[in-house]
Design an enzyme around this catalytic site. Sequence first.
Site, PDB file in Angstrom:
ATOM      1  N   TYR A 275     -16.675   1.352   7.271  1.00 64.89           N
ATOM      2  CA  TYR A 275     -15.219   1.532   7.327  1.00 64.89           C
ATOM      3  C   TYR A 275     -14.793   2.084   8.686  1.00 64.89           C
ATOM      4  O   TYR A 275     -13.911   1.532   9.356  1.00 64.89           O
ATOM      5  CB  TYR A 275     -14.785   2.473   6.201  1.00 64.89           C
ATOM      6  CG  TYR A 275     -13.356   2.948   6.312  1.00 64.89           C
ATOM      7  CD1 TYR A 275     -12.291   2.059   6.186  1.00 64.89           C
ATOM      8  CD2 TYR A 275     -13.064   4.291   6.537  1.00 64.89           C
ATOM      9  CE1 TYR A 275     -10.971   2.498   6.283  1.00 64.89           C
ATOM     10  CE2 TYR A 275     -11.755   4.740   6.639  1.00 64.89           C
ATOM     11  CZ  TYR A 275     -10.715   3.837   6.514  1.00 64.89           C
ATOM     12  OH  TYR A 275      -9.419   4.270   6.624  1.00 64.89           O
TER      13      TYR A 275
ATOM     14  N   THR B 291      -9.766  -0.078   2.697  1.00 61.58           N
ATOM     15  CA  THR B 291      -9.967   1.378   2.621  1.00 61.58           C
ATOM     16  C   THR B 291     -10.982   1.817   1.562  1.00 61.58           C
ATOM     17  O   THR B 291     -11.156   3.015   1.350  1.00 61.58           O
ATOM     18  CB  THR B 291      -8.635   2.087   2.342  1.00 61.58           C
ATOM     19  OG1 THR B 291      -8.067   1.579   1.126  1.00 61.58           O
ATOM     20  CG2 THR B 291      -7.656   1.875   3.487  1.00 61.58           C
TER      21      THR B 291
ATOM     22  N   GLY C 199       0.815  -1.214   0.000  1.00 63.67           N
ATOM     23  CA  GLY C 199       0.000   0.000   0.000  1.00 63.67           C
ATOM     24  C   GLY C 199       0.846   1.259   0.000  1.00 63.67           C
ATOM     25  O   GLY C 199       2.080   1.203  -0.002  1.00 63.67           O
ATOM     26  N   GLN C 200       0.180   2.412   0.015  1.00 64.07           N
ATOM     27  CA  GLN C 200       0.886   3.695  -0.024  1.00 64.07           C
ATOM     28  C   GLN C 200       1.891   3.822   1.113  1.00 64.07           C
ATOM     29  O   GLN C 200       3.082   4.055   0.903  1.00 64.07           O
ATOM     30  CB  GLN C 200      -0.106   4.856   0.077  1.00 64.07           C
ATOM     31  CG  GLN C 200      -1.048   5.000  -1.091  1.00 64.07           C
ATOM     32  CD  GLN C 200      -1.910   6.241  -0.944  1.00 64.07           C
ATOM     33  OE1 GLN C 200      -1.531   7.330  -1.375  1.00 64.07           O
ATOM     34  NE2 GLN C 200      -3.067   6.098  -0.331  1.00 64.07           N
ATOM     35  N   LEU C 201       1.408   3.652   2.340  1.00 62.22           N
ATOM     36  CA  LEU C 201       2.264   3.828   3.502  1.00 62.22           C
ATOM     37  C   LEU C 201       3.330   2.737   3.575  1.00 62.22           C
ATOM     38  O   LEU C 201       4.493   3.015   3.887  1.00 62.22           O
ATOM     39  CB  LEU C 201       1.423   3.825   4.779  1.00 62.22           C
ATOM     40  CG  LEU C 201       2.185   4.021   6.088  1.00 62.22           C
ATOM     41  CD1 LEU C 201       2.934   5.347   6.100  1.00 62.22           C
ATOM     42  CD2 LEU C 201       1.231   3.925   7.279  1.00 62.22           C
TER      43      LEU C 201
ATOM     44  N   ALA D 114      -5.137  -2.374   5.445  1.00 60.52           N
ATOM     45  CA  ALA D 114      -6.490  -1.924   5.795  1.00 60.52           C
ATOM     46  C   ALA D 114      -7.407  -2.098   4.600  1.00 60.52           C
ATOM     47  O   ALA D 114      -6.959  -2.074   3.448  1.00 60.52           O
ATOM     48  CB  ALA D 114      -6.483  -0.453   6.214  1.00 60.52           C
TER      49      ALA D 114
ATOM     50  N   ASP E  77      -9.307   9.050  10.686  1.00 61.49           N
ATOM     51  CA  ASP E  77     -10.206  10.086  11.194  1.00 61.49           C
ATOM     52  C   ASP E  77     -11.672   9.660  11.111  1.00 61.49           C
ATOM     53  O   ASP E  77     -12.535  10.258  11.755  1.00 61.49           O
ATOM     54  CB  ASP E  77     -10.005  11.386  10.414  1.00 61.49           C
ATOM     55  CG  ASP E  77     -10.241  11.211   8.916  1.00 61.49           C
ATOM     56  OD1 ASP E  77      -9.633  10.296   8.324  1.00 61.49           O
ATOM     57  OD2 ASP E  77     -11.013  11.984   8.330  1.00 61.49           O
TER      58      ASP E  77
END
Length: 290
Positions: free
Chosen positions: A127, A64, A11-13, A62, A104
């Site tokens: 989610y 997402t 993933g991105q992170l 995750a 968030d």
Amino acid sequence: MTKVLVIGSEGQLGQDIKSSHTVINNCNFHFTSIESLNVTDQQAIKNTIEADNYDYIINCTAYTAVDKAEEETILANEINHIALKIIGEVSASTNSKVIHVSTDYVFDGKQHRPYIESDDTCPNSVYGKTKLQGEQELLNSNSNSIIVRTSWLYSIYGNNFVKTMIRLGTEREQLGVIFDQVGTPTFSNDLANVILHIINCDIDQSIPFSSGIYHYSNEGVCSWYDFTLAIHQLNNISCKVLPIETKDYPTAAPRPHYSVLNKGKIKDIYKIQIPYWKDSLKKCIKELNS
């Protein structure tokens, strides 16, 4: 040698952690992907964590797809909730410290000041609910856990809002973007470096691993409309961007109207300075264009 397991490195992170992990000396990182570790397989999670004596586990995986989660509730629950229960239980038995990334969306977005970690949670989507349940399971099962809630994550990797707005801006003459949802973008590379900083501080004993929930995003506040204008400006895109209301862009899952996170806790404890969102966006655009 310190050993770190990174779950969800595709993933991105995860990719940003992979590209930056060499900042920590004498540390052996093991990266898993969906192919090498499917987190819906509880036994596979157990086997992977128990395969080596990991000092730290970073969970980047995750579910997402916020709108699809309203239909794929079982899958979202397995990845965001049940997997965290297993990670927490097994990591506790191996004495591994865990850093997990949350969202968030555990808040309903009805507040009008930046959310602090102790504010009441009230997710209004599948989610958000499954991510909150994952947080709770992890904290209940492994007391040596850090949860970092973040918002509006983007990166040079994967699919994200920045890349989508660049593509749509070059394809269309006019674009409507929501202006009544306010938050803060987070450059994934900045978050990756903070997570690595937390581990490094614990290794060199400058700042001990301090369990609990933290908030992290870049500094500043904007709407999706403001964010899009900045993206287009930095890319010299001439597409006309029109501000629209949330009601004019209905989605399966409701979005928080206000999701600004207060970062005071993580700044105070881990002695970090957080970049302004526009400065980090400039870095991202520069990397995408290089």
